[in-house]
Design a protein around this motif. Structure first.
Motif, PDB file in Angstrom:
ATOM      1  N   VAL A 133     -13.620  -1.976  -0.911  1.00 39.27           N
ATOM      2  CA  VAL A 133     -12.753  -3.129  -0.654  1.00 39.27           C
ATOM      3  C   VAL A 133     -11.525  -2.996  -1.553  1.00 39.27           C
ATOM      4  O   VAL A 133     -11.627  -3.014  -2.776  1.00 39.27           O
ATOM      5  CB  VAL A 133     -13.490  -4.448  -0.948  1.00 39.27           C
ATOM      6  CG1 VAL A 133     -12.559  -5.639  -0.708  1.00 39.27           C
ATOM      7  CG2 VAL A 133     -14.743  -4.554  -0.098  1.00 39.27           C
ATOM      8  N   VAL A 134     -10.366  -2.844  -0.945  1.00 40.93           N
ATOM      9  CA  VAL A 134      -9.115  -2.721  -1.702  1.00 40.93           C
ATOM     10  C   VAL A 134      -8.556  -4.109  -1.996  1.00 40.93           C
ATOM     11  O   VAL A 134      -7.983  -4.365  -3.057  1.00 40.93           O
ATOM     12  CB  VAL A 134      -8.083  -1.904  -0.881  1.00 40.93           C
ATOM     13  CG1 VAL A 134      -6.749  -1.811  -1.599  1.00 40.93           C
ATOM     14  CG2 VAL A 134      -8.631  -0.522  -0.577  1.00 40.93           C
ATOM     15  N   LEU A 135      -8.758  -5.018  -1.055  1.00 39.19           N
ATOM     16  CA  LEU A 135      -8.168  -6.356  -1.183  1.00 39.19           C
ATOM     17  C   LEU A 135      -8.997  -7.337  -0.359  1.00 39.19           C
ATOM     18  O   LEU A 135      -9.415  -7.008   0.751  1.00 39.19           O
ATOM     19  CB  LEU A 135      -6.741  -6.301  -0.613  1.00 39.19           C
ATOM     20  CG  LEU A 135      -5.920  -7.571  -0.615  1.00 39.19           C
ATOM     21  CD1 LEU A 135      -5.303  -7.762  -1.993  1.00 39.19           C
ATOM     22  CD2 LEU A 135      -4.792  -7.461   0.411  1.00 39.19           C
ATOM     23  N   VAL A 167      -7.083 -12.149   4.207  1.00 38.38           N
ATOM     24  CA  VAL A 167      -6.644 -10.754   4.316  1.00 38.38           C
ATOM     25  C   VAL A 167      -7.685  -9.861   3.638  1.00 38.38           C
ATOM     26  O   VAL A 167      -8.036 -10.077   2.471  1.00 38.38           O
ATOM     27  CB  VAL A 167      -5.265 -10.557   3.647  1.00 38.38           C
ATOM     28  CG1 VAL A 167      -4.776  -9.124   3.854  1.00 38.38           C
ATOM     29  CG2 VAL A 167      -4.254 -11.550   4.207  1.00 38.38           C
ATOM     30  N   VAL A 168      -8.198  -8.899   4.393  1.00 38.89           N
ATOM     31  CA  VAL A 168      -9.165  -7.949   3.840  1.00 38.89           C
ATOM     32  C   VAL A 168      -8.660  -6.536   4.141  1.00 38.89           C
ATOM     33  O   VAL A 168      -8.292  -6.240   5.281  1.00 38.89           O
ATOM     34  CB  VAL A 168     -10.568  -8.156   4.460  1.00 38.89           C
ATOM     35  CG1 VAL A 168     -11.506  -7.016   4.071  1.00 38.89           C
ATOM     36  CG2 VAL A 168     -11.154  -9.495   4.017  1.00 38.89           C
ATOM     37  N   LEU A 217       0.820  -1.215   0.000  1.00 40.12           N
ATOM     38  CA  LEU A 217       0.000   0.000   0.000  1.00 40.12           C
ATOM     39  C   LEU A 217       0.856   1.269   0.000  1.00 40.12           C
ATOM     40  O   LEU A 217       0.439   2.313  -0.507  1.00 40.12           O
ATOM     41  CB  LEU A 217      -0.930   0.026   1.226  1.00 40.12           C
ATOM     42  CG  LEU A 217      -2.074  -0.993   1.241  1.00 40.12           C
ATOM     43  CD1 LEU A 217      -2.798  -0.945   2.583  1.00 40.12           C
ATOM     44  CD2 LEU A 217      -3.056  -0.734   0.102  1.00 40.12           C
ATOM     45  N   GLY A 218       2.056   1.171   0.565  1.00 43.67           N
ATOM     46  CA  GLY A 218       2.970   2.319   0.594  1.00 43.67           C
ATOM     47  C   GLY A 218       2.390   3.526   1.311  1.00 43.67           C
ATOM     48  O   GLY A 218       2.528   4.671   0.851  1.00 43.67           O
ATOM     49  N   LEU A 219       1.700   3.293   2.438  1.00 40.92           N
ATOM     50  CA  LEU A 219       1.055   4.399   3.158  1.00 40.92           C
ATOM     51  C   LEU A 219       2.079   5.272   3.872  1.00 40.92           C
ATOM     52  O   LEU A 219       3.125   4.786   4.316  1.00 40.92           O
ATOM     53  CB  LEU A 219       0.078   3.838   4.203  1.00 40.92           C
ATOM     54  CG  LEU A 219      -1.015   2.904   3.680  1.00 40.92           C
ATOM     55  CD1 LEU A 219      -1.870   2.397   4.842  1.00 40.92           C
ATOM     56  CD2 LEU A 219      -1.891   3.625   2.663  1.00 40.92           C
ATOM     57  N   LEU A 234      -7.287  -6.115   7.927  1.00 37.19           N
ATOM     58  CA  LEU A 234      -7.746  -7.225   8.769  1.00 37.19           C
ATOM     59  C   LEU A 234      -7.078  -8.512   8.296  1.00 37.19           C
ATOM     60  O   LEU A 234      -7.186  -8.875   7.125  1.00 37.19           O
ATOM     61  CB  LEU A 234      -9.272  -7.327   8.617  1.00 37.19           C
ATOM     62  CG  LEU A 234     -10.017  -8.388   9.387  1.00 37.19           C
ATOM     63  CD1 LEU A 234      -9.867  -8.175  10.888  1.00 37.19           C
ATOM     64  CD2 LEU A 234     -11.507  -8.341   9.011  1.00 37.19           C
ATOM     65  N   VAL A 235      -6.350  -9.171   9.204  1.00 34.40           N
ATOM     66  CA  VAL A 235      -5.746 -10.471   8.869  1.00 34.40           C
ATOM     67  C   VAL A 235      -6.360 -11.502   9.809  1.00 34.40           C
ATOM     68  O   VAL A 235      -6.185 -11.422  11.030  1.00 34.40           O
ATOM     69  CB  VAL A 235      -4.209 -10.453   9.041  1.00 34.40           C
ATOM     70  CG1 VAL A 235      -3.625 -11.806   8.639  1.00 34.40           C
ATOM     71  CG2 VAL A 235      -3.583  -9.327   8.227  1.00 34.40           C
TER      72      VAL A 235
END
Ligand SMILES: Cc1cc2nc3c(=O)[nH]c(=O)nc-3n(C[C@H](O)[C@H](O)[C@H](O)COP(=O)(O)OP(=O)(O)OC[C@H]3O[C@@H](n4cnc5c(N)ncnc54)[C@H](O)[C@@H]3O)c2cc1C
Length: 564
Positions: free
Chosen positions: A534-536, A558-559, A394-396, A500-501
């Protein structure tokens, strides 16, 4: 059958007594850590349980429902209950224990194991029960002499305890069937109740001359020969046939072989000793065995214990056990206070939630606190691999983060090392104290704030750019974690992320082999977080290590969601 009696169904035991607090009456699931599990709900076990529930301890009684004296219609020598049915006494005892919040289940306990500081009791319904202490009050089995008809008369015409049944046949015709070297003494004892005692040598044979003289001297008739048959008499209580002769008796006394029902004590290797009655587990005067946290009372360790003796032993052991629990409570409170003092001295901020030493009194706290106290502090101190990978992708830009269910702080400390200001939150004071230590050790304590919350009820009052939750899953009944996730997501700034994992499969060492998990898409849908895309949502395989170093491939779900 489950005889659990919810407190509300019971007559109030004492209107002046405080109701059991929520801390003393958790939801009775098999995951709830109990203060004490009592195995055996006869006189000894229920007496121990009654003292403990009145001391406001969380108590579970597991009882197979076959007390030793169930063959007798009446019991004697029990102050205040003379002549009462033994089963009626136990029914009242169960009501009293349940009335104070104790939980009683009709199951067979199959073993006791140690797991860290806790003991784990297994039962034949497949459940496991974590507890701080165990009281074993399982009684004994009477191995009766192999004489035709004797078993059928056991507890009626045939008995063993002169103090329980002697008075009822005072001056009557009393038989004593020999079973071993102690039998002449039993005949001499019964001579106290009647001058008409008949000593049946049975398969043991004639006593030695001195013993015979002593029996003769007190007028005890000695009848030699094997007892061929016993039956309920017509004019008398009982008749026996010996060498073709019929003898009518008011009662036949005999000494069975005692077989303590102590399998559950053997598992942990409790010390035992040979006694004149056989091999028994040894206990001190309070009922402590050689194994920490394991107590035993009543016939399982003392075959001579009558009902009042078993009741007394149970009550005394319970009081001493409660003292041990109090000492343990003091040790734990001091440990938490020391950690807090150390954290304060080092300038670590703790905010929101409860003071570490205050109990939240919720089932989640009861479960996780016990869990972390019995867990190696090194466990969970590394960041979650999926979280590290996702944040890398994500490189946040680091900002403020909220870590839900932070455990030992592997994620929180790693995030702080990446430049995030992290609020690390968990329900366990023990876990949070370890996060504080880990943050200090990593030199990022200025970036980590710990806050204790039962997240299903409260959240830290923060607004953040990132919410993380790794394996934020719980076996505690009645906990809906989705609510906590939704409320946490509402704390995200616009453009903020929820990562969320979840466990997506069962590891071979997992405590719940029957657990099922939603797919990544199902999980993202169930969360139903408003204003978020939803990104992933994907499953990722990884090799996981178990508590004993074993390895297995497992799935993580993973969400990642992004707040609009
Ligand atoms: C015929 C007879 C008459 C008697 N009469 C009298 C009398 O008049 N007065 C008197 O004072 N005493 C009397 N006694 C003695 C009395 O039975 C004992 O003193 C008393 O039962 C001891 O209590 P306890 O709690 O140790 O064991 P018990 O009362 O035997 O209770 C043990 C309980 O543990 C349960 N249990 C066993 N294993 C497990 C397991 N693995 N998991 C879960 N539960 C388990 C059993 O099913 C049982 O319910 C009599 C005994 C007999 C045999």
């Amino acid at each position: 059958m489950d005889t659990t009696r919810p407190a509300a169904d019971q007559p109030a035991p004492d209107h002046t007594a405080p109701a059991p607090s929520s801390a003393t009456t958790p939801t009775p699931t098999s995951d709830t850590p109990w203060d004490v599990v009592v195995i055996g709900g006869g006189s000894g076990g229920l007496s121990a349980a009654l003292t403990l529930v009145r001391a406001r301890r969380r108590v579970l009684v597991l009882d197979a429902g076959a007390p030793r004296n169930r063959f007798a219609a009446h019991m004697h020598g029990v102050l205040g209950h003379d002549g009462r049915s033994p089963l009626a006494l136990l029914a009242t005892g169960r009501d009293e224990v349940a009335g104070y919040g104790g939980v009683i289940r009709t199951v067979q306990a199959t073993g006791v194991l140690r797991d860290g500081d806790a003991l784990v009791v297994t039962s034949d319904d497949g459940a496991t029960h974590r507890t701080r202490h165990v009281v074993v009050a399982t009684g004994l089995r009477d191995r009766l002499p192999d004489v035709p008809g004797l078993r059928e008369e056991w507890g009626r015409g045939v008995v063993s305890c002169p103090y329980c049944d002697g008075f009822e046949v005072a001056d009557g015709r009393i038989g004593v069937l020999a079973t071993g070297p102690g039998s002449p003494a039993q005949a001499q004892l019964l001579r106290q109740w009647s001058a008409r005692v008949v000593y049946l040598t049975g398969e043991v044979g004639l006593p030695d001359d001195a013993t015979r003289r002593a029996l003769d001297a007190r007028g005890v008739e000695v009848v030699e020969g094997v007892v061929e048959q016993i039956w309920a008499g017509t004019d008398s209580a009982l008749s026996v046939r010996v060498a073709g002769r019929t003898i009518d008796l008011d009662r036949l006394f005999t000494a069975p072989t005692f077989e303590p029902l102590d399998d559950v004590l053997r598992g942990l290797g409790a010390e035992r000793a040979d006694t004149p009655w056989g091999s028994f587990v040894t206990v001190d005067a309070a009922g402590r065995t050689s194994v920490d946290g394991l107590w035993a009372v009543g016939n399982v360790v003392n075959p001579a214990a009558t009902v009042p003796v078993a009741i007394g032993a149970g009550a005394f052991a319970a009081a001493m056990l409660n003292h041990d629990l109090v000492e343990d409570d003091v040790r734990r409170a001091l440990a938490v206070a020391d950690v807090e003092a150390g954290a304060a001295a080092a300038g670590v901020r703790t905010t929101g939630g409860s003071a570490a030493s205050d109990s939240l009194s919720t089932p989640s706290e009861a479960f996780w606190e016990q869990r972390y106290q019995g867990t190696d502090p090194a466990w969970g101190s590394r960041p979650n691999a999926a979280l590290v990978a996702v944040l890398g992708d994500l490189g946040l830009t680091p900002g403020r983060a909220l870590d839900l269910g932070c455990g030992h702080g592997g994620d929180a400390v790693w995030l702080a090392q990446q430049g995030w200001d992290v609020t690390a939150t968990d329900v366990s004071a023990t876990a949070l104290a370890r996060v504080d230590s880990a943050a200090r050790a990593a030199g990022v304590d200025a970036r980590v704030t710990t806050a204790r919350h039962d997240l299903t009820r409260t959240l830290p009052d923060v607004t953040v750019d990132l919410v993380t939750a790794s394996y934020f899953q719980t076996p505690v009944e009645g906990v809906v974690r989705e609510d906590a996730l939704r409320r946490a997501a509402a704390r995200l700034t616009s453009g903020g992320h929820l990562v969320l994992v979840d466990h997506g499969s069962v590891a071979p060492w997992s405590w719940d082999q029957d657990a099922t998990f939603p797919t990544p898409d199902e999980l993202a849908r169930t969360l139903g977080i408003a204003d978020a895309e939803v990104v992933l949502a994907e499953a990722r395989r990884r090799v996981a290590s178990g508590p004993e170093g074993q390895q297995a491939e497992v799935t993580d779900t993973v969400v990642v969601l992004r707040r609009a």
